[in-house]
Design a protein around this motif. Sequence first.
Motif, PDB file in Angstrom:
ATOM      1  N   LEU A  84      25.823  95.063  58.302  1.00  0.00           N
ATOM      2  CA  LEU A  84      24.805  94.537  57.399  1.00  0.00           C
ATOM      3  C   LEU A  84      23.440  94.725  58.035  1.00  0.00           C
ATOM      4  O   LEU A  84      23.284  94.569  59.252  1.00  0.00           O
ATOM      5  N   HIS A  85      22.473  95.051  57.203  1.00  0.00           N
ATOM      6  CA  HIS A  85      21.102  95.235  57.662  1.00  0.00           C
ATOM      7  C   HIS A  85      20.285  94.009  57.289  1.00  0.00           C
ATOM      8  O   HIS A  85      20.323  93.537  56.157  1.00  0.00           O
ATOM      9  N   LEU A  86      19.537  93.497  58.265  1.00  0.00           N
ATOM     10  CA  LEU A  86      18.646  92.371  58.062  1.00  0.00           C
ATOM     11  C   LEU A  86      17.287  92.772  58.614  1.00  0.00           C
ATOM     12  O   LEU A  86      17.189  93.228  59.758  1.00  0.00           O
ATOM     13  N   ARG A  87      16.247  92.646  57.800  1.00  0.00           N
ATOM     14  CA  ARG A  87      14.890  92.999  58.227  1.00  0.00           C
ATOM     15  C   ARG A  87      14.140  91.726  58.573  1.00  0.00           C
ATOM     16  O   ARG A  87      14.091  90.797  57.764  1.00  0.00           O
ATOM     17  N   ARG A  88      13.579  91.639  59.764  1.00  0.00           N
ATOM     18  CA  ARG A  88      12.786  90.482  60.206  1.00  0.00           C
ATOM     19  C   ARG A  88      11.319  90.870  60.127  1.00  0.00           C
ATOM     20  O   ARG A  88      10.904  91.862  60.717  1.00  0.00           O
ATOM     21  N   ILE A  89      10.558  90.078  59.397  1.00  0.00           N
ATOM     22  CA  ILE A  89       9.139  90.368  59.192  1.00  0.00           C
ATOM     23  C   ILE A  89       8.353  89.128  59.595  1.00  0.00           C
ATOM     24  O   ILE A  89       8.555  88.048  59.037  1.00  0.00           O
ATOM     25  N   VAL A  90       7.477  89.289  60.575  1.00  0.00           N
ATOM     26  CA  VAL A  90       6.693  88.156  61.083  1.00  0.00           C
ATOM     27  C   VAL A  90       5.243  88.565  61.297  1.00  0.00           C
ATOM     28  O   VAL A  90       4.938  89.736  61.504  1.00  0.00           O
TER      29      VAL A  90
END
Length: 85
Positions: A18-24
């Motif tokens: 699974l791909h999870l994108r973290r944007i901060v």
Amino acid sequence: MTVSQQSVFIRLDEGQTLHLRRIVGDNTSGPAVLFLHGAVENGKIFYTESNKGLAPFLAEHGYICYVADLRGRGQSKPAISKHTK
């Protein structure tokens, strides 16, 4: 404010991730937000790599954003095909 993005790949089973994108943003004092797409989309409906969209906007305002690609969508593997069981 600078917004950064990072892909996290979560291995589930042989050949399945699974791909999870973290944007901060620079100010990560806010709560975390999880974005889930609909049945026929992928997580890119919430962001672009040039930091446009809802997730980068919220990241600029201090939220920690996670955008998921559900099974078979976006960068999650395997991709959906007529041969997928």
